[in-house]
Design a protein around this motif. Sequence first.
Motif, PDB file in Angstrom:
ATOM      1  N   UNK A  96       0.818  -1.203   0.000  1.00  0.00           N
ATOM      2  CA  UNK A  96       0.000   0.000   0.000  1.00  0.00           C
ATOM      3  C   UNK A  96       0.855   1.257   0.000  1.00  0.00           C
ATOM      4  N   UNK A  97       2.082   1.193   0.541  1.00  0.00           N
ATOM      5  CA  UNK A  97       2.953   2.368   0.541  1.00  0.00           C
ATOM      6  C   UNK A  97       3.253   2.835  -0.875  1.00  0.00           C
ATOM      7  N   UNK A  98       3.568   1.908  -1.767  1.00  0.00           N
ATOM      8  CA  UNK A  98       3.839   2.308  -3.147  1.00  0.00           C
ATOM      9  C   UNK A  98       2.624   3.008  -3.741  1.00  0.00           C
ATOM     10  N   UNK A  99       1.443   2.448  -3.534  1.00  0.00           N
ATOM     11  CA  UNK A  99       0.223   3.033  -4.100  1.00  0.00           C
ATOM     12  C   UNK A  99       0.011   4.443  -3.562  1.00  0.00           C
ATOM     13  N   UNK A 100       0.159   4.611  -2.245  1.00  0.00           N
ATOM     14  CA  UNK A 100      -0.058   5.922  -1.634  1.00  0.00           C
ATOM     15  C   UNK A 100       0.941   6.948  -2.152  1.00  0.00           C
ATOM     16  N   UNK A 101       2.214   6.549  -2.317  1.00  0.00           N
ATOM     17  CA  UNK A 101       3.229   7.492  -2.786  1.00  0.00           C
ATOM     18  C   UNK A 101       3.066   7.799  -4.276  1.00  0.00           C
ATOM     19  N   UNK A 102       2.687   6.804  -5.067  1.00  0.00           N
ATOM     20  CA  UNK A 102       2.429   7.067  -6.483  1.00  0.00           C
ATOM     21  C   UNK A 102       1.323   8.114  -6.615  1.00  0.00           C
ATOM     22  N   UNK A 103       0.262   7.960  -5.829  1.00  0.00           N
ATOM     23  CA  UNK A 103      -0.839   8.922  -5.871  1.00  0.00           C
ATOM     24  C   UNK A 103      -0.445  10.241  -5.226  1.00  0.00           C
ATOM     25  N   UNK A 104       0.380  10.170  -4.172  1.00  0.00           N
ATOM     26  CA  UNK A 104       0.821  11.384  -3.506  1.00  0.00           C
ATOM     27  C   UNK A 104       1.616  12.291  -4.417  1.00  0.00           C
ATOM     28  N   UNK A 105       2.406  11.702  -5.286  1.00  0.00           N
ATOM     29  CA  UNK A 105       3.173  12.513  -6.248  1.00  0.00           C
ATOM     30  C   UNK A 105       2.245  13.355  -7.115  1.00  0.00           C
ATOM     31  N   UNK A 106       1.061  12.819  -7.417  1.00  0.00           N
ATOM     32  CA  UNK A 106       0.120  13.550  -8.263  1.00  0.00           C
ATOM     33  C   UNK A 106      -0.314  14.858  -7.595  1.00  0.00           C
ATOM     34  N   UNK A 107      -0.464  14.835  -6.268  1.00  0.00           N
ATOM     35  CA  UNK A 107      -0.895  16.039  -5.553  1.00  0.00           C
ATOM     36  C   UNK A 107       0.194  17.100  -5.496  1.00  0.00           C
ATOM     37  N   UNK A 108       1.433  16.715  -5.770  1.00  0.00           N
ATOM     38  CA  UNK A 108       2.529  17.680  -5.804  1.00  0.00           C
ATOM     39  C   UNK A 108       2.930  18.019  -7.235  1.00  0.00           C
ATOM     40  N   UNK A 109       2.241  17.443  -8.204  1.00  0.00           N
ATOM     41  CA  UNK A 109       2.557  17.564  -9.628  1.00  0.00           C
ATOM     42  C   UNK A 109       4.010  17.191  -9.920  1.00  0.00           C
ATOM     43  N   UNK A 110       4.538  16.241  -9.142  1.00  0.00           N
ATOM     44  CA  UNK A 110       5.823  15.640  -9.469  1.00  0.00           C
ATOM     45  C   UNK A 110       5.546  14.283 -10.109  1.00  0.00           C
ATOM     46  N   UNK A 111       6.535  13.729 -10.789  1.00  0.00           N
ATOM     47  CA  UNK A 111       6.301  12.530 -11.588  1.00  0.00           C
ATOM     48  C   UNK A 111       6.859  11.292 -10.888  1.00  0.00           C
ATOM     49  N   UNK A 112       5.996  10.362 -10.479  1.00  0.00           N
ATOM     50  CA  UNK A 112       6.503   9.100  -9.959  1.00  0.00           C
ATOM     51  C   UNK A 112       7.093   8.268 -11.086  1.00  0.00           C
TER      52      UNK A 112
END
Length: 364
Positions: A96-112
Amino acid sequence: MNLTALKETHGATEALPTPTQDDLPRRFGDFPTLIDALEYAALGARGVNFYSARGDLLVSARYADLRVRAEKIGRKLIAMGFAPGDRVALIAVTHVDFVAFFLGCQYATVLPVPLPLPTSFGGRDGYISQLHTQMESCRASAIIGPDAMDDFGKAASAGLGLKFCGSYEDFDALPVDLDGPFADSDGQPIRPMAGSLAYLQYSSGSTRFPHGIAITHKALMANCAGQGRDGVQLIDDDRCISWLPFYHDMGLVGTLLTPIANQVSVDFLATEDFARRPMQWLGLMSRNRGTITYSPSFGYDICARRVGNDQLKELDLSAWRVAGIGGDMIRPEVIRRFADIYGPAGFKPTTFVPSYGLAECTLR
C-alpha cells in the motif's frame, strides 16, 4: 484513520477486504486527471487489499483512505522543495505504501517513476547499476522504497545529488511543515491539468535496455476508460485480483490505475509470493469471488501444472469472467490445458481474453 493505523490495528483475523459493490454510480474513467478519478472513487467504499503468501489479508485501504494519505504526501513533497515536474523514483514493491506514494506525487505535480525490484539475474551489483542508470536517465530528484531495500537505494543514488533517499517509513517520519511554496492562495497543492505528465513508465526491456515513456493524465484516463468501458465492460459484480508487478504496465495500468479510474476493488498478491505459492492467486479468485485478472501465459501454465485434486475440489471459479492473457506469446496448448483442468471448478474457456499493452504506445 490513516493507513499506518490501519496496518497496526487490523490483524489478519479481524480485517475485512473492501467491498465488491457499493452505491457509488460507476464512471468509466471520464476524468481530466488521476487525482479527479481518485477523489471520485473516494466517495465510495471500494479500495485496495494486500494479501500474504498464505492468503491472509494484511492491509485493507479504501480509496478514501488512500486519498487522505496521498494528499498529505503531496503536501510534504511540496514543503520539501520538490518542484512541479521533478521525478521521484519509487521502488515498486507490492504494498500500500507504493500506491499511496504514487498517488501522492500527483498532488505535488511531481512525476513518480516506478522502478523494478531485484531479480535473480545480475545479482546485487547488476541491480544497483540498473537503478542508477534509470535514475540518471529520468533525472530523478529522489528515490523512495521499502525499508529492506534502503541500502540498494543509497548505493544506486551515489553521485546523483538527490533531495531525498530513504524508505517510505523515513519519509513519513520527516517533521516537515506542510505549507509549501508551490501551493495556491488557500495553501492547497497546485493540481495537474489533463495535458500534464502523470508519470514516467519504463518499458519492459524485452528487446533493449528499459527506457522511460512520458504518460500524460489525458492519455492515462483514455486508456483506463477504454479498458473499463470497452475492454472488459465492467459490471457491478466485478472485482479484480492481481499478482502482477507495479513496475510493468499490465500491473500498474491494468490492475491498479484502471480499477481506481473505474471504481473497482482489487486484491493484490505480491509477485514474489505468487512465484512461491501460485495457487494462492486462484485461491483469492475463488474466496473473494474475483471476476477479472490478468497474467502472461506462464502464470496459467504454472497453475495448470501445480494444482492437486484436493486443491481443485476447494476452488469455485464460476464468478470468473475475464481471464486476460498477454505479456508474452499466447500458447493455445496452455489455454486448452488450463480450461480442461479448471473446468470442473467452474472456469469457462470463453473467459480468456487476449490482451496487449505497450508502454511506448499508450493512447494519447
